[in-house]
Design an enzyme around this catalytic site. Structure first.
Site, PDB file in Angstrom:
ATOM      1  N   LYS A 104     130.013 -59.711  36.236  1.00 26.85           N
ATOM      2  CA  LYS A 104     130.924 -58.845  37.007  1.00 26.85           C
ATOM      3  C   LYS A 104     130.078 -57.738  37.641  1.00 26.85           C
ATOM      4  O   LYS A 104     129.742 -56.748  37.003  1.00 26.85           O
ATOM      5  CB  LYS A 104     132.018 -58.229  36.122  1.00 26.85           C
ATOM      6  CG  LYS A 104     133.134 -57.658  36.999  1.00 26.85           C
ATOM      7  CD  LYS A 104     133.866 -56.492  36.428  1.00 26.85           C
ATOM      8  CE  LYS A 104     133.223 -55.169  36.613  1.00 26.85           C
ATOM      9  NZ  LYS A 104     133.153 -54.642  38.002  1.00 26.85           N
ATOM     10  N   SER A 116     128.283 -45.652  33.200  1.00 25.83           N
ATOM     11  CA  SER A 116     128.369 -44.262  32.730  1.00 25.83           C
ATOM     12  C   SER A 116     128.683 -44.227  31.230  1.00 25.83           C
ATOM     13  O   SER A 116     129.252 -45.174  30.670  1.00 25.83           O
ATOM     14  CB  SER A 116     129.449 -43.522  33.516  1.00 25.83           C
ATOM     15  OG  SER A 116     130.675 -44.184  33.348  1.00 25.83           O
ATOM     16  N   CYS A 118     119.486 -43.855  36.327  1.00 27.91           N
ATOM     17  CA  CYS A 118     119.630 -43.383  34.948  1.00 27.91           C
ATOM     18  C   CYS A 118     118.313 -42.834  34.439  1.00 27.91           C
ATOM     19  O   CYS A 118     118.264 -42.167  33.433  1.00 27.91           O
ATOM     20  CB  CYS A 118     120.112 -44.512  34.052  1.00 27.91           C
ATOM     21  SG  CYS A 118     118.876 -45.778  33.833  1.00 27.91           S
ATOM     22  N   GLU A 168     125.749 -35.284  33.801  1.00 22.28           N
ATOM     23  CA  GLU A 168     124.866 -36.099  34.634  1.00 22.28           C
ATOM     24  C   GLU A 168     125.308 -35.908  36.087  1.00 22.28           C
ATOM     25  O   GLU A 168     126.478 -36.148  36.407  1.00 22.28           O
ATOM     26  CB  GLU A 168     125.014 -37.576  34.230  1.00 22.28           C
ATOM     27  CG  GLU A 168     124.130 -38.491  35.044  1.00 22.28           C
ATOM     28  CD  GLU A 168     124.300 -39.961  34.645  1.00 22.28           C
ATOM     29  OE1 GLU A 168     125.432 -40.382  34.356  1.00 22.28           O
ATOM     30  OE2 GLU A 168     123.288 -40.687  34.629  1.00 22.28           O
TER      31      GLU A 168
END
Ligand code: NAD
Length: 499
Positions: free
Chosen positions: A178, A231, A286, A388
């Site tokens: 996905k 996330s 990230c 973040e």
């Protein structure tokens, strides 16, 4: 063609690409221009069920296919990826907005995982120990799990899916991918090439969607393992829901990576490394070095040259503007979020040493651009220190000494990467040993480990046990069977034992 008439992108079941009958789709933008370039169908449980059942049906044959035959498919795949390298990079740039150089890195690092997966006969070898007791032997073999699932974020349209499916299928599993609904095109193209490489029908399937689709995958009884990257709040949810439903889960989350700069750091190299770490991929990594932690006089030496260097970064559609170095962010909503974090940082007492908010890109007025910003005087507790940002923003935090700085960094939620710039072996050793993060750099950006090492965040940056990449991914995508055997006689009619 107007945005409304664009057909939704297809899902893959077996070798058949079909547009699912879903009432809802979500637009895919070219962030560099703002144009809608595709639509992603938001599939629900019924479509997921068909896809998973198909993957399950293909498992019996694929899992019995000799390792070397599976490796041969991946060898052909590697060659096809090389042949289509530039076209794939252009596609990544088109749907993601990152520069062509960055897009090439995205696909190159993915190819390295395929290269590693080609050594699957070696990686799948088990262990044998003779004589665990007199005449008794013990052996361990690795076997595939069944249907595995990969749920991906938008920021590495090639690399993150390729962290997952090449190793999963090399181990003999079948797979449901996905892709992020924001960047589905690269994933589709990658799998078209895998089919061309000779992957049998059903071994790899593609489904699209958001939460409803993910929930159906997390709870489907035929799904055995789930790889997730995204996330942290969603990673935690995926981990908890997957585990509750009996799945094996690895879920990599977000990050807030510290770059320590000691007073003795080589400033030219630090400025180069920090600029790339903070602003590469418009900060949407990230492993972005999103906070410079300066110790003692390092701030005074660093800030001038750094600000000058970052201010010279050219912002724009980097596939067309020569010298373009900073691409767009993924969406107007994401740009607004970054703008709001910057505004709030000022309210909380930080100051913008460089303010990229008002950037204009006349060549593409519809693109989702943000200029680079440097936020100075950030202190723990500020929203911008905690959250973040995932945009072209570098925080600067100032500390008098190493101890206070490492104490601060150890008391934060995330634990993905961290690095230090110094000429002192002692400082580097101390940092390497004590930094609370899974991936450390010494005078090297925030370094993402290559395909043959685990990609290993800690704490709020990772949920699960076995990490992505390397030998840990083989362990994640297999289960072990241990056989203990003992034989009492040579049996009737055996000639060996007869004198
Ligand atoms: P995201 O969490 O919004 O989405 C990731 C995936 O989860 C997508 O496929 C999305 O469809 C799905 N999803 C979103 N919300 C969901 C929900 N409520 N329930 C179930 N599924 C849901 O992440 P993103 O914005 O696409 O990607 C950026 C994030 O990914 C950043 O936080 C970044 O740090 C992280 N990331 C982490 C790593 C790592 O290795 N640790 C690598 C790349 C990106």
């Amino acid at each position: 063609m107007s945005a409304k008439t664009i057909q939704p992108v297809p899902i893959l079941i077996g070798h058949e690409w079909t547009v699912p009958e879903t009432s809802t789709t979500t637009p895919v933008h070219n962030p560099s221009t703002g144009d809608v370039i595709a639509r992603t169908p938001m599939c629900g449980a019924e479509v997921v069920d068909r896809v998973v059942k198909n993957a399950h049906a293909a498992f019996a044959e694929w899992s019995e296919t000799p390792h070397i035959e599976r490796a041969r498919v991946l060898f052909r795949y590697k060659m096809l990826l090389e042949d289509h390298f530039e076209a794939l990079a252009a596609l990544i740039t088109r749907e993601h907005g990152k520069t062509l150089v960055e897009a090439r890195g995205d696909i190159r690092r993915g190819i390295e995982v395929v290269e590693y997966a080609c050594s699957i006969p070696e990686l799948m070898k088990g262990e044998v120990l003779e004589n665990i007791a007199r005449g008794i032997d013990c052996e361990m073999v690795k076997q595939p799990l069944g249907v595995c699932v990969g749920i991906c974020p938008y920021n590495f349209p090639a690399l993150v899916p390729m962290w997952m499916y090449p190793m999963a299928i090399a181990c003999g599993n079948t797979f449901v991918l996905k892709p992020s609904e924001k960047v589905p095109l690269t994933g589709i193209r990658l799998i078209e090439l895998l089919i061309e490489a000779g992957m049998p029908p059903g071994v790899l399937n593609v489904v699209h969607g958001g939460r409803e689709c993910v929930d159906a995958l997390l709870t489907h009884p035929l799904v055995r393992a789930i790889s997730f990257v995204g996330s942290s709040p969603v990673a935690k949810y995926i981990y908890e829901t997957g585990i509750k439903n009996g799945k094996r889960v690895q879920a990599a989350g977000g990050a807030k990576n510290y770059v320590f700069i000691m007073p003795d750091a080589d400033i030219d190299n630090t400025v180069n490394g920090l600029t790339d770490a903070a602003f590469g991929c418009a900060g949407q990594r990230c492993m972005a070095g999103s906070t410079a932690v300066t110790i003692g006089k390092a701030a005074d030496r660093l800030l001038g040259p750094l600000t000058e260097r970052v201010a010279s970064i050219k912002v724009g559609p980097t596939d067309r503007i020569p010298g373009g170095q900073l691409g767009a962010v993924i969406s107007p909503q994401h740009r607004d979020r970054v703008l709001s974090l910057l505004a709030n940082s000022e309210k909380e007492g930080a100051s913008l040493a460089l303010d990229g908010r008002a950037i204009q890109v006349p060549e593409e007025p519809g693109g989702f651009y943000l200029g680079p910003s440097i936020v100075d005087q950030v202190v723990p507790g500020m929203e911008i220190a905690r959250e973040e940002v995932f945009g072209p923003v570098l925080n600067v935090m100032r500390f008098d000494d190493f101890e206070t700085a490492i104490e601060m960094a150890s008391n934060t939620a995330f634990g993905n990467g961290a690095c230090i710039y110094t000429q002192s072996g002692k400082a580097a050793r101390e940092f390497k040993h004590r930094a609370k993060a899974g991936m450390i750099g010494i005078n090297v950006g925030v370094p993402a480990p290559l395909a043959y090492f685990p990609f290993a965040g800690w704490d709020y940056s990772f949920f699960g046990d076995l990490h992505l990449q390397g030998r840990e991914s083989v362990l994640f995508f297999t289960r072990h069977k241990v056989t203990t055997s003992r034989w009492f006689s040579f049996g009737e009619g055996d000639v060996w034992h007869k004198e």
